[in-house]
Design a protein around this motif. Structure first.
Motif, PDB file in Angstrom:
ATOM      1  N   ARG A  47     -19.865 -23.614  70.156  1.00 17.03           N
ATOM      2  CA  ARG A  47     -18.629 -22.838  70.217  1.00 17.03           C
ATOM      3  C   ARG A  47     -17.857 -23.137  71.496  1.00 17.03           C
ATOM      4  O   ARG A  47     -16.627 -23.318  71.469  1.00 17.03           O
ATOM      5  CB  ARG A  47     -18.964 -21.347  70.132  1.00 17.03           C
ATOM      6  CG  ARG A  47     -17.756 -20.436  70.210  1.00 17.03           C
ATOM      7  CD  ARG A  47     -18.136 -19.012  69.907  1.00 17.03           C
ATOM      8  NE  ARG A  47     -16.983 -18.130  69.911  1.00 17.03           N
ATOM      9  CZ  ARG A  47     -16.913 -16.993  69.254  1.00 17.03           C
ATOM     10  NH1 ARG A  47     -17.938 -16.582  68.532  1.00 17.03           N
ATOM     11  NH2 ARG A  47     -15.820 -16.246  69.300  1.00 17.03           N
ATOM     12  N   ALA A  48     -18.558 -23.188  72.626  1.00 20.20           N
ATOM     13  CA  ALA A  48     -17.888 -23.470  73.901  1.00 20.20           C
ATOM     14  C   ALA A  48     -17.321 -24.889  73.933  1.00 20.20           C
ATOM     15  O   ALA A  48     -16.203 -25.118  74.413  1.00 20.20           O
ATOM     16  CB  ALA A  48     -18.856 -23.253  75.058  1.00 20.20           C
ATOM     17  N   LEU A  49     -18.084 -25.844  73.439  1.00 18.11           N
ATOM     18  CA  LEU A  49     -17.585 -27.221  73.395  1.00 18.11           C
ATOM     19  C   LEU A  49     -16.369 -27.336  72.489  1.00 18.11           C
ATOM     20  O   LEU A  49     -15.402 -28.037  72.813  1.00 18.11           O
ATOM     21  CB  LEU A  49     -18.687 -28.163  72.904  1.00 18.11           C
ATOM     22  CG  LEU A  49     -19.734 -28.600  73.923  1.00 18.11           C
ATOM     23  CD1 LEU A  49     -20.799 -29.444  73.236  1.00 18.11           C
ATOM     24  CD2 LEU A  49     -19.100 -29.375  75.067  1.00 18.11           C
ATOM     25  N   LEU A  50     -16.404 -26.647  71.357  1.00 12.31           N
ATOM     26  CA  LEU A  50     -15.263 -26.702  70.454  1.00 12.31           C
ATOM     27  C   LEU A  50     -14.038 -26.055  71.090  1.00 12.31           C
ATOM     28  O   LEU A  50     -12.913 -26.526  70.889  1.00 12.31           O
ATOM     29  CB  LEU A  50     -15.611 -26.015  69.131  1.00 12.31           C
ATOM     30  CG  LEU A  50     -14.625 -26.245  67.984  1.00 12.31           C
ATOM     31  CD1 LEU A  50     -14.534 -27.730  67.652  1.00 12.31           C
ATOM     32  CD2 LEU A  50     -15.034 -25.451  66.751  1.00 12.31           C
ATOM     33  N   ALA A  51     -14.244 -24.994  71.858  1.00 10.71           N
ATOM     34  CA  ALA A  51     -13.119 -24.385  72.575  1.00 10.71           C
ATOM     35  C   ALA A  51     -12.479 -25.386  73.533  1.00 10.71           C
ATOM     36  O   ALA A  51     -11.250 -25.484  73.625  1.00 10.71           O
ATOM     37  CB  ALA A  51     -13.605 -23.149  73.336  1.00 10.71           C
ATOM     38  N   VAL A  52     -13.309 -26.153  74.253  1.00 17.22           N
ATOM     39  CA  VAL A  52     -12.787 -27.164  75.167  1.00 17.22           C
ATOM     40  C   VAL A  52     -12.015 -28.237  74.403  1.00 17.22           C
ATOM     41  O   VAL A  52     -10.889 -28.610  74.775  1.00 17.22           O
ATOM     42  CB  VAL A  52     -13.935 -27.798  75.972  1.00 17.22           C
ATOM     43  CG1 VAL A  52     -13.442 -28.993  76.774  1.00 17.22           C
ATOM     44  CG2 VAL A  52     -14.573 -26.772  76.903  1.00 17.22           C
ATOM     45  N   LEU A  53     -12.592 -28.736  73.332  1.00 20.72           N
ATOM     46  CA  LEU A  53     -11.974 -29.828  72.583  1.00 20.72           C
ATOM     47  C   LEU A  53     -10.688 -29.386  71.896  1.00 20.72           C
ATOM     48  O   LEU A  53      -9.673 -30.098  71.920  1.00 20.72           O
ATOM     49  CB  LEU A  53     -12.965 -30.371  71.551  1.00 20.72           C
ATOM     50  CG  LEU A  53     -14.243 -31.010  72.120  1.00 20.72           C
ATOM     51  CD1 LEU A  53     -15.207 -31.359  70.991  1.00 20.72           C
ATOM     52  CD2 LEU A  53     -13.910 -32.246  72.932  1.00 20.72           C
ATOM     53  N   VAL A  54     -10.718 -28.213  71.291  1.00 18.36           N
ATOM     54  CA  VAL A  54      -9.523 -27.707  70.609  1.00 18.36           C
ATOM     55  C   VAL A  54      -8.415 -27.418  71.617  1.00 18.36           C
ATOM     56  O   VAL A  54      -7.244 -27.771  71.409  1.00 18.36           O
ATOM     57  CB  VAL A  54      -9.879 -26.439  69.800  1.00 18.36           C
ATOM     58  CG1 VAL A  54      -8.612 -25.706  69.361  1.00 18.36           C
ATOM     59  CG2 VAL A  54     -10.710 -26.809  68.580  1.00 18.36           C
ATOM     60  N   GLY A  55      -8.771 -26.781  72.734  1.00 22.91           N
ATOM     61  CA  GLY A  55      -7.765 -26.506  73.753  1.00 22.91           C
ATOM     62  C   GLY A  55      -7.161 -27.777  74.322  1.00 22.91           C
ATOM     63  O   GLY A  55      -5.939 -27.857  74.541  1.00 22.91           O
ATOM     64  N   ALA A  56      -8.002 -28.788  74.576  1.00 21.47           N
ATOM     65  CA  ALA A  56      -7.489 -30.056  75.097  1.00 21.47           C
ATOM     66  C   ALA A  56      -6.563 -30.729  74.089  1.00 21.47           C
ATOM     67  O   ALA A  56      -5.507 -31.268  74.453  1.00 21.47           O
ATOM     68  CB  ALA A  56      -8.646 -30.983  75.461  1.00 21.47           C
ATOM     69  N   GLY A  57      -6.936 -30.704  72.813  1.00 24.85           N
ATOM     70  CA  GLY A  57      -6.102 -31.310  71.787  1.00 24.85           C
ATOM     71  C   GLY A  57      -4.752 -30.630  71.660  1.00 24.85           C
ATOM     72  O   GLY A  57      -3.695 -31.281  71.639  1.00 24.85           O
ATOM     73  N   PHE A  58      -4.756 -29.293  71.602  1.00 28.57           N
ATOM     74  CA  PHE A  58      -3.496 -28.560  71.514  1.00 28.57           C
ATOM     75  C   PHE A  58      -2.657 -28.748  72.783  1.00 28.57           C
ATOM     76  O   PHE A  58      -1.432 -28.912  72.708  1.00 28.57           O
ATOM     77  CB  PHE A  58      -3.768 -27.070  71.296  1.00 28.57           C
ATOM     78  CG  PHE A  58      -4.010 -26.694  69.855  1.00 28.57           C
ATOM     79  CD1 PHE A  58      -3.115 -27.056  68.872  1.00 28.57           C
ATOM     80  CD2 PHE A  58      -5.125 -25.970  69.491  1.00 28.57           C
ATOM     81  CE1 PHE A  58      -3.330 -26.699  67.536  1.00 28.57           C
ATOM     82  CE2 PHE A  58      -5.365 -25.618  68.175  1.00 28.57           C
ATOM     83  CZ  PHE A  58      -4.460 -25.975  67.195  1.00 28.57           C
ATOM     84  N   GLY A  59      -3.301 -28.697  73.953  1.00 28.10           N
ATOM     85  CA  GLY A  59      -2.556 -28.837  75.198  1.00 28.10           C
ATOM     86  C   GLY A  59      -1.859 -30.181  75.306  1.00 28.10           C
ATOM     87  O   GLY A  59      -0.678 -30.258  75.680  1.00 28.10           O
ATOM     88  N   MET A  60      -2.567 -31.253  74.970  1.00 25.56           N
ATOM     89  CA  MET A  60      -1.967 -32.582  75.037  1.00 25.56           C
ATOM     90  C   MET A  60      -0.878 -32.739  73.984  1.00 25.56           C
ATOM     91  O   MET A  60       0.179 -33.346  74.243  1.00 25.56           O
ATOM     92  CB  MET A  60      -3.037 -33.656  74.871  1.00 25.56           C
ATOM     93  CG  MET A  60      -2.524 -35.057  75.100  1.00 25.56           C
ATOM     94  SD  MET A  60      -3.825 -36.312  75.172  1.00 25.56           S
ATOM     95  CE  MET A  60      -4.564 -35.914  76.757  1.00 25.56           C
ATOM     96  N   ALA A  61      -1.101 -32.197  72.786  1.00 25.94           N
ATOM     97  CA  ALA A  61      -0.075 -32.277  71.741  1.00 25.94           C
ATOM     98  C   ALA A  61       1.199 -31.568  72.178  1.00 25.94           C
ATOM     99  O   ALA A  61       2.311 -32.087  71.990  1.00 25.94           O
ATOM    100  CB  ALA A  61      -0.610 -31.672  70.448  1.00 25.94           C
ATOM    101  N   HIS A  77      -3.461 -33.017  82.691  1.00 24.60           N
ATOM    102  CA  HIS A  77      -3.463 -31.659  83.224  1.00 24.60           C
ATOM    103  C   HIS A  77      -3.144 -30.642  82.124  1.00 24.60           C
ATOM    104  O   HIS A  77      -3.689 -29.531  82.125  1.00 24.60           O
ATOM    105  CB  HIS A  77      -2.470 -31.546  84.374  1.00 24.60           C
ATOM    106  CG  HIS A  77      -2.754 -32.486  85.499  1.00 24.60           C
ATOM    107  ND1 HIS A  77      -2.310 -33.799  85.483  1.00 24.60           N
ATOM    108  CD2 HIS A  77      -3.452 -32.348  86.658  1.00 24.60           C
ATOM    109  CE1 HIS A  77      -2.706 -34.401  86.588  1.00 24.60           C
ATOM    110  NE2 HIS A  77      -3.404 -33.556  87.309  1.00 24.60           N
ATOM    111  N   ALA A  78      -2.254 -31.005  81.196  1.00 24.92           N
ATOM    112  CA  ALA A  78      -1.979 -30.119  80.065  1.00 24.92           C
ATOM    113  C   ALA A  78      -3.223 -29.956  79.194  1.00 24.92           C
ATOM    114  O   ALA A  78      -3.501 -28.860  78.684  1.00 24.92           O
ATOM    115  CB  ALA A  78      -0.821 -30.667  79.236  1.00 24.92           C
ATOM    116  N   ALA A  79      -3.985 -31.036  79.016  1.00 24.60           N
ATOM    117  CA  ALA A  79      -5.221 -30.942  78.246  1.00 24.60           C
ATOM    118  C   ALA A  79      -6.218 -30.020  78.935  1.00 24.60           C
ATOM    119  O   ALA A  79      -6.875 -29.180  78.290  1.00 24.60           O
ATOM    120  CB  ALA A  79      -5.822 -32.334  78.053  1.00 24.60           C
TER     121      ALA A  79
END
Length: 377
Positions: A106-120, A324-326
């Motif tokens: 769950r924590a890893l997915l939070a990091v990956l999803v947040g990074a993906g949305f932030g960069m997008a 940085h956005a990611a």
């Protein structure tokens, strides 16, 4: 008598020396000015690079701290030392199950999803030069939601097939918005307006399907539409990790054209950049990043919208600030998910509820500020 200097000859020497000085001085002054300007630019770049590295380090450390605390805190509190020991192969069987099977995915997915949305979000807002140009505002997330809800309620799709449907919906919506907004090129304001219209239409389809669904199916769809990390496992982590491993390098490669695009299409073309092709490549990367993130956790609201402005606030004048956005997106989702799990005892909220509480006031502030300064975004 011939050796004696006359006043007229002394005056001639002075004028000749002054003329020679006038001929040489501007050249020397211009060289000195250019050298000083070069030194100033170099110092500014070094300061900017140091600040960029420092901000990135602080964001990464903050995200790691929240990540570690999220692995430690829960119904079963595990000391941070035991958490680290378990991550490196130690710990007892109970700690290994709780951390490695329940909390770590769950924590890893939070990091990956947040990074993906932030960069997008950073890609869209920078390319279109519009603070409202975010995947969850202009219809990309709505496309993913419409496809996922249709696949779930009409074709009884679930699991990875449901995630694939969401990704396909995001890609189709992005393509449709681009084609409808294209008029010998794409202008940011027009694409945002077209995206809003397409998003409203797709949302109408979603709510129509939910109004005709059984109560249980509608509840499950509503939970997904809110954006949630509840019950996520390694099944969702690995596809997201693989997708980002491919998309992030592609995005950075396409982002090399951003400095030219930010100068405007005419200037970019004058510099030899193919403005429309580069813009299309960047938007395609942004759509794919938002699509895979939505497929993994649902349309988590406002992460893409907020992460990039936070990064630019920390690094003013540094352009797109994609990494940085990611990091800001990853930190935001980690914090929101931790609050969603522990804010109300005995209740786990969808992470999208918490991100909406953060993003909605920012959207209202942005609209108020835009109207006050007389700009349309």
């Amino acid at each position: 008598m011939s050796d004696r200097a006359t006043p007229s000859s002394g005056k001639a020497h002075v004028e000749e020396a002054a003329s020679a000085s006038a001929d040489v001085s501007p050249l020397r002054v211009s060289e000195a000015v250019l050298a000083e300007a070069a030194r100033t630019v170099t110092r500014a770049r070094r300061r900017g690079g140091r600040r960029s590295g420092l901000v990135g380090l602080v964001l990464a450390l903050a995200a790691f701290a929240v990540f570690a605390v999220s692995l430690s805190v829960g119904d079963m509190v595990i000391p941070l030392a035991d958490v680290l020991a378990t991550l490196f192969g130690g710990g007892d069987a109970g700690s290994q199950f709780v951390i490695l099977e329940l909390r770590l995915p769950r924590a890893l997915l939070a990091v990956l999803v947040g990074a993906g949305f932030g960069m997008a979000g950073a890609v869209f807002q920078t390319v279109l030069r519009n603070p409202l140009a975010s995947p969850d505002v202009i219809g990309i997330s709505s496309g993913a939601s419409a496809a996922a809800v249709t696949a779930s309620m009409v074709f009884a799709v679930s699991g990875l097939a449901l995630s694939a449907s969401a990704l396909a919906g995001a890609l189709v919506a992005g393509t449709l918005i681009y084609l409808l907004a294209w008029r010998k090129g794409v202008v940011g304001a027009r694409l945002v307006l077209v995206g809003l219209g397409v998003g409203f239409g797709l949302n109408s389809l979603v709510w129509y399907l939910m109004s005709r669904a059984e109560v249980t199916g509608a509840q499950n769809a509503l939970l997904w539409l809110t954006g949630s990390l509840n019950g996520r496992s390694w099944t969702q982590v690995w596809p997201q990790l693989i997708a980002l491993a491919v998309l992030v390098p592609l995005t950075f490669a396409a982002a090399r054209a951003l400095p030219a695009l930010q100068l405007g299409d005419d200037t970019a073309s004058g510099l030899g950049a193919r403005a429309e092709r580069n813009r299309l490549a960047l938007l395609a990367c942004g759509v794919a990043l938002a699509g895979v993130s939505t497929a993994a956790a649902g349309p988590v609201a406002f992460v893409a919208f907020v992460a990039a402005p936070v990064a630019r606030m920390l690094l003013p004048g540094r352009g797109a600030v994609l990494p940085h956005a990611a990091l800001a997106g990853a930190l935001l989702v980690l914090l929101a998910d931790f609050a969603a799990q522990h804010a109300l005892p005995g209740t786990q909220l969808p992470v999208g509820v918490v991100t909406s509480l953060v993003g909605a006031p920012y959207l209202l502030w942005l609209l108020a500020r835009t109207n006050r300064v007389g700009r349309g975004g």
